[in-house]
Design an enzyme around this catalytic site. Structure first.
Site, PDB file in Angstrom:
ATOM      1  N   ARG A 552       2.001 -43.368  28.611  1.00  0.00           N
ATOM      2  CA  ARG A 552       1.519 -44.692  28.125  1.00  0.00           C
ATOM      3  C   ARG A 552      -0.080 -44.668  28.026  1.00  0.00           C
ATOM      4  O   ARG A 552      -0.462 -43.862  28.757  1.00  0.00           O
ATOM      5  CB  ARG A 552       2.185 -45.969  28.660  1.00  0.00           C
ATOM      6  N   SER A 555      -3.323 -47.738  23.660  1.00  0.00           N
ATOM      7  CA  SER A 555      -2.785 -48.097  22.451  1.00  0.00           C
ATOM      8  C   SER A 555      -1.160 -48.159  22.188  1.00  0.00           C
ATOM      9  O   SER A 555      -0.679 -48.784  21.314  1.00  0.00           O
ATOM     10  CB  SER A 555      -3.079 -46.769  21.464  1.00  0.00           C
ATOM     11  N   VAL A 558       5.028 -44.325  24.882  1.00  0.00           N
ATOM     12  CA  VAL A 558       5.621 -43.352  24.191  1.00  0.00           C
ATOM     13  C   VAL A 558       7.013 -43.225  24.813  1.00  0.00           C
ATOM     14  O   VAL A 558       7.127 -42.897  25.804  1.00  0.00           O
ATOM     15  CB  VAL A 558       4.717 -42.093  24.137  1.00  0.00           C
ATOM     16  N   ASP A 679     -11.339 -39.841  21.757  1.00  0.00           N
ATOM     17  CA  ASP A 679     -10.864 -39.879  23.093  1.00  0.00           C
ATOM     18  C   ASP A 679     -10.364 -38.565  23.474  1.00  0.00           C
ATOM     19  O   ASP A 679      -9.220 -38.448  23.743  1.00  0.00           O
ATOM     20  CB  ASP A 679      -9.811 -41.040  23.187  1.00  0.00           C
TER      21      ASP A 679
END
Length: 840
Positions: A552, A555, A558, A679
Site C-alpha cells: 500500500r 495512491s 495493491v 517518486d
C-alpha cells in the site's frame, strides 16, 4: 459621416499593417532557401510540398508533444510516412526547428533546447542553395543548378518508393510494433553473398528468412556474388533486383497508381497501391502468405500456428515471458541444467508433432533412427531438443527458435525436460480444439518420443491478431483424416468458430458492468490497445474479495489476484482517501499513459476497471517484490520485509542499476509522452524471478511536457510541485523541497540516491531520521578521491565486487546528486556511462 471615416481609417491601417508585417505562419512551400527554417509550432501550415501535391515534408505529429521530421503521402486518408530523419530521436512540440544551415548548407534538425539531433551532412555543402521535395517523394538538397547534393532516397527507413534504389549500403528497417518512433528486428538488404534478403536480428538471435532458407540459391532462382547490388520498383509495380529477385504487383501496369514497398512491423514485405478515389491502401503483393514462416514471430521456445490467422503457443514446459509481447517468447518453467556443472537431474522427452524449429542445429542432419537420435541428444549437454523428420533426418537443437506447427508438417520435435515434469492428462482426439480461459487449446495424443511411456502435449495458442474472425460459431470440427489440405480447412473452421466464441464471451463479460459517463472517455483507448476491461465483480473474484494485500502507498492498495486464465496479477485499487474528482483524474491520467508505454524495465499494465466509484488497475505480478525488501529487509528492520533474503550479489545490483536507468531514460525521452516519475525509490523498483528490475507507479505521476526552465513557456517539462505530484522525503531533489519548478532532473537526483543505496546496502535517504543525503554524498566523494572504494561497498559482499564498476556507479551517483540541477546528467547519459563498464 464621421463613423464612416473612422471605419475607413481603421481598414486602411489594418491593410498597411498586413503589408508591412506578413503573417508569422507561412503557407506550404515549394523549397526551403539557405538560412531559412520551419518551426514545429507551424507544422499544420508550414511544410514543403512536392510540385504535384502528392507528398509533403515537415514536422509530423505523433502525439501532442512528440514530432518527427518526415515525408508522407498527402492523398491518403491516414498519412503514410515514407521517410523520417531519425525515428529513434523525435523532437518536442515547442521550440524544435528544421533549418537549411546558412554556413554549412546542411539540413539541421534541432530540439526544444536548440540541441542538434540530426543533420543531412551534405557533401559539397558550400554550394547548397535550397532544399526541395520532388514529385517522387525524394527530399533533396540542391545547388543553384538543381543538382542533388544530398537526398533522402539514399537513407531509407522502412519504405521504398518507385525509382528509389536499394543498394549495397542501404537497408529498409521495420518499425517496432508499428510504432513510428522505434526500429524493429527486421531489415531488407543485400547479404554478404550479394543476394537480396530479409534479415531478423533481435540482438540475441539473427537469421535470414527470405528467400526460403531451406533452399540454396539455385532452388530460390537467385544469383550470388553479383557486385551490382541494386534493387528497385518502378511506377508500374514491377520489382527487379540484380540477384534476379523479381515480382510484379497484382495491378501491374495500372495507370496513375501511386505505390510503395514497405517492410512492415510484422516482418512481411508488402507492396501497396493507393486507391486515389477512396484514399486507402491495398496490398498488391506480399512476400509471405503464411506469417508463421517469418522468423521470430513468436520468440524463443514457442511455435506459430497459422489457421488462418497466426497464433503463438509455448513449447511444452515453458510459459510466456511477457503476456503482452510474443516476440519475447517463452521461458522454461523448470531449472535448466548448465553444462560443465555436475547434476543428478534425469530427463525425459516431450514430443511436439508436426512442428519445426528452423536453425541453431548442433549437427548437419544425420540419418538416424528415432531412438538413436534421442540418445545422441541426451548425451549432448548443449542439446535442448531434437527434430526427427519422416526421412529419419536427426537435427540436434541448441536453441528453440523460429518454431511453427501445422497438421501435415513432417517430423516431430522432442524437448528435454526433467523427469518429474508434470504432464497434464488429456484424452482427446488429434488437433481437437476448445476454449479455456480465453485461449485456444490444441491437444494432441502423442505416441512415443524415444521414451517408453507415451506423453501428451497441450499447446496454449494465443492469437497474435483477432482481425480474422468469421461467423461460423458452433460448426462441427472435421477430423484430421485425409492429409494436409483437409487438415488446414478443418483448423481454419476451428479458428473462425473460436473467434466468434471468444467475442461472444467478451460481450457477456462486459455487459454485466454498467457504463458510467467517464467510461466513454477511455473506451477508445481500450479499443486501440491490448487492455482487458474487467468488471468489479471479476476483480473481487480474482482477488478473493481483496483478501491478499501485498502493498500500500499514498495512491492506493495493491492486492494479489488470479485471473480466469490462471495469470497471477497485481490489482491496485486507488485510495478512497483521495477525493473522487482526484481519483477519476488520476485514473484518466494513468489510462492515457498505458496505451503508449511499454518497456522491459517498466511494470506492464494489462487491464483496468472503472465501475461506479471504483478505479482499479490490473498489472503483471512481479515475483520477487521490491528492491527495498531484497536490499534492506535484514538490515533496518523497518517493515520492508519480514523475511531475510539472500544478499544481492554485486553483479545483480549492477544489472538492477542499468535496468532502472534504462527504464527512466525511456520515460524521459523515448516514449510518446515524456513522463517524470516523481517518486523514484527502492520501493517502486520491483524484481522479477530473474531479478530484472521493473519500475512501478510511474503512471501515477503527472504527465509533463518537455520544455525546460527559462523558455517562453513553462508548461512543458516542468511543473509546480504544489500540485498532487508526490515524492518521498530523502529522495526528493533540493529544488522540489524549495518549492521550485521541477523537471526530469528530480528523477535523476532520486536515482543517484538509489545508486548509493545499491552500493552501500543500507538506507541513505531515511526520511524518519532526516538523513542529510548531501552530507552522505560529500563523505562518499572524499573517500572516492582517496582512491579506495572498498569502505563504500556493502560489507555483506565480503569484498566480492567489481571495483571498476563500483567506481563508475559511485561517480555517476555523485553527479546525479549535484545540488544545481543543470549539472546533473540526463538519464540517457547515465545509461551510456553504466553500459560502458557492463563487461568490465
Amino acid at each position: 459621416m464621421r463613423p464612416f471615416v473612422l471605419v475607413l481609417l481603421i481598414t486602411v491601417c489594418g491593410l498597411s499593417l498586413l503589408i508591412a508585417c506578413p503573417p508569422a505562419v507561412a503557407a506550404a512551400r515549394e523549397s526551403l532557401a539557405r538560412g531559412a527554417s520551419i518551426a514545429v509550432e507551424d507544422y499544420a501550415t508550414d511544410f514543403l510540398r512536392s510540385p504535384g501535391g502528392t507528398f509533403a515534408c515537415g514536422f509530423y505529429r505523433v502525439s501532442s508533444t512528440v514530432f518527427t521530421f518526415s515525408v508522407w503521402f498527402t492523398r491518403a486518408k491516414e498519412r503514410s510516412v515514407v521517410w523520417t530523419a531519425d525515428r529513434t530521436r523525435p523532437v518536442h512540440s515547442k521550440g524544435s526547428r528544421l533549418t537549411l544551415d546558412k554556413r554549412g548548407g546542411a539540413l539541421i534538425l534541432t530540439d526544444y533546447d536548440g540541441e542538434p539531433v540530426w543533420n543531412s551532412t551534405v557533401a559539397g555543402a558550400p554550394t547548397a542553395s535550397r532544399a526541395r521535395l520532388r514529385d517522387t517523394g525524394n527530399l533533396v538538397v540542391e545547388d543553384a543548378d538543381g543538382r542533388a547534393l544530398w537526398q533522402s532516397f539514399h537513407f531509407p527507413t522502412d519504405t521504398l518508393l518507385p525509382t528509389q534504389s536499394l543498394t549495397a549500403t542501404t537497408r529498409l528497417v521495420s518499425s517496432r510494433d508499428g510504432r513510428l518512433l522505434s526500429s524493429g528486428y527486421y531489415s531488407l538488404g543485400f547479404s554478404d553473398y550479394a543476394m537480396l534478403s530479409l534479415f531478423y536480428d533481435n540482438g540475441n538471435f539473427s537469421s535470414i528468412y527470405w528467400p526460403n532458407p531451406y533452399n540454396n540459391y539455385v532452388a530460390n532462382n537467385r544469383r550470388i556474388y553479383n557486385f551490382t547490388r541494386e534493387a528497385a520498383m518502378d511506377a508500374l509495380g514491377n520489382f527487379l533486383s540484380s540477384d534476379n529477385a523479381n515480382f510484379q504487383a497484382a495491378d501491374f501496369a495500372a495507370a496513375g497508381v501511386r505505390r510503395r514497398l514497405t517492410l512492415d512491423a510484422d516482418g512481411n514485405l508488402r507492396a501497396y497501391s493507393l486507391d486515389a478515389a477512396k484514399g486507402t491502401w491495398a496490398v498488391s503483393w506480399m512476400a509471405f502468405r503464411n506469417p508463421c514462416t517469418i522468423h521470430g514471430v513468436c520468440g524463443a521456445n514457442a511455435v506459430c500456428l497459422y489457421a488462418p490467422a497466426p497464433s503463438c503457443a509455448c513449447a511444452p514446459g515453458h510459459e510466456q515471458t511477457d503476456p503482452g509481447d510474443w516476440t519475447r517468447g517463452c521461458r522454461p518453467t523448470f531449472r535448466q541444467h548448465q553444462c560443465g556443472k555436475p547434476t543428478r537431474t534425469r530427463t525425459k522427452l516431450m514430443a511436439l508433432p508436426h512442428s519445426d524449429f528452423w536453425g541453431y542445429d548442433l549437427n548437419d542432419g544425420e540419418i538416424l533412427p528415432l531412438a538413436a537420435c534421442a540418445r545422441r541428444c541426451r548425451a549432448n549437454c548443449a542439446c535442448v531438443a531434437f527434430q526427427h523428420k519422416a526421412n529419419m533426418e536427426c537435427y540436434l537443437k541448441s536453441v528453440l527458435f523460429n518454431g511453427r506447427t501445422f497438421p501435415g508438417l513432417p517430423g516431430t520435435v522432442c524437448i528435454k525436460v526433467p523427469v518429474d515434469f508434470v504432464v497434464p492428462e488429456f484424452h482427446v482426439h488429434q488437433w481437437q480444439s476448445h476454449v479455456h480461459g480465453g485461449l485456444a487449446i490444441l491437444e494432441e495424443n502423442i505416441t512415443v518420443c524415444g521414451d517408453r511411456a507415451a506423453q501428451k502435449v497441450v499447446l496454449n495458442a494465443t492469437a497474435l491478431s483477432r482481425k480474422h474472425v468469421g461467423d461460423a460459431a458452433g460448426k462441427p470440427v472435421w477430423p484430421y483424416l485425409y492429409g494436409f489440405l483437409s487438415a488446414l480447412l478443418v483448423v481454419e473452421a476451428l479458428v473462425i468458430g473460436l473467434g466468434c466464441l471468444l467475442f461472444s464471451r467478451k460481450g457477456l463479460f462486459t455487459r454485466s458492468s454498467p457504463v458510467y459517463p467517464m467510461d466513454e472517455g477511455y473506451r477508445l483507448i481500450l479499443l486501440t490497445t491490448s487492455f482487458q476491461r474487467y468488471s468489479y465483480a471479476a476483480i473481487k473474484k480474482a482477488t478473493g474479495n481483496f483478501a491478499d494485500e501485498i502493498g500500500r502507498g499514498g495512491s492506493g492498495v495493491v492486492y494479489r489476484g488470479v485471473l480466469e486464465d490462471g495469470r497471477v496479477v497485481a490489482v491496485k485499487a486507488l485510495t478512497t482517501s483521495v477525493s473522487r474528482s482526484h481519483g477519476e483524474e488520476e485514473f484518466q491520467a494513468e489510462l492515457s499513459v498505458i496505451g503508449r508505454i511499454y518497456h522491459m524495465n517498466l511494470v506492464r499494465i494489462i487491464g483496468c476497471c472503472s465501475q461506479g466509484k471504483h478505479r482499479i488497475l490490473v498489472s503483471e505480478f512481479i515475483e520477487n517484490g521490491s528492491l527495498a525488501t531484497m536490499l534492506f529487509s535484514d538490515e533496518d528492520g523497518d517493515g520492508d520485509g519480514g523475511d531475510d533474503h539472500d544478499v544481492l550479489a554485486w553483479s545483480q545490483r549492477f544489472r538492477i542499476a542499468v535496468g532502472v536507468a534504462r527504464g527512466l531514460a525511456y520515460l524521459h525521452s523515448e516514449c510518446l509522452e515524456w513522463i517524470i516519475h516523481c517518486d523514484m525509490k527502492p520501493e517502486n523498483i520491483l524484481l522479477d524471478r530473474d531479478l530484472e528490475p521493473k519500475i512501478t507507479d510511474f503512471g501515477l505521476a503527472k504527465l509533463l511536457d518537455r520544455r525546460p526552465e527559462g523558455s517562453a513557456s513553462r508548461a512543458g517539462r516542468e511543473a509546480n510541485p504544489s500540485g498532487r505530484i508526490r515524492g518521498t522525503r530523502g529522495y526528493m531533489a533540493p529544488e522540489w523541497v524549495s518549492s521550485l519548478a521541477i523537471s526530469d532532473k528530480v528523477d535523476v537526483y532520486s536515482f543517484g540516491v538509489v545508486l548509493l543505496e545499491l552500493v552501500k546496502g543500507v538506507r541513505v535517504a531515511d526520511g524518519d531520521q532526516n538523513t542529510d543525503v548531501r552530507a552522505v554524498a560529500k563523505a562518499v566523494g572524499e573517500k572516492m578521491h582517496s582512491g579506495s572504494v572498498d569502505d563504500l561497498v556493502d560489507g555483506r559482499l565480503a569484498g566480492d565486487f567489481n571495483r571498476a564498476q563500483v567506481k563508475v556507479v559511485v561517480g555517476v551517483a555523485l553527479s546525479c546528486l549535484e545540488e544545481e540541477r543543470n549539472r546533473r546528467p540526463s538519464m540517457s547519459a547515465v545509461v551510456q556511462a553504466l553500459v560502458s563498464v557492463e563487461d568490465a
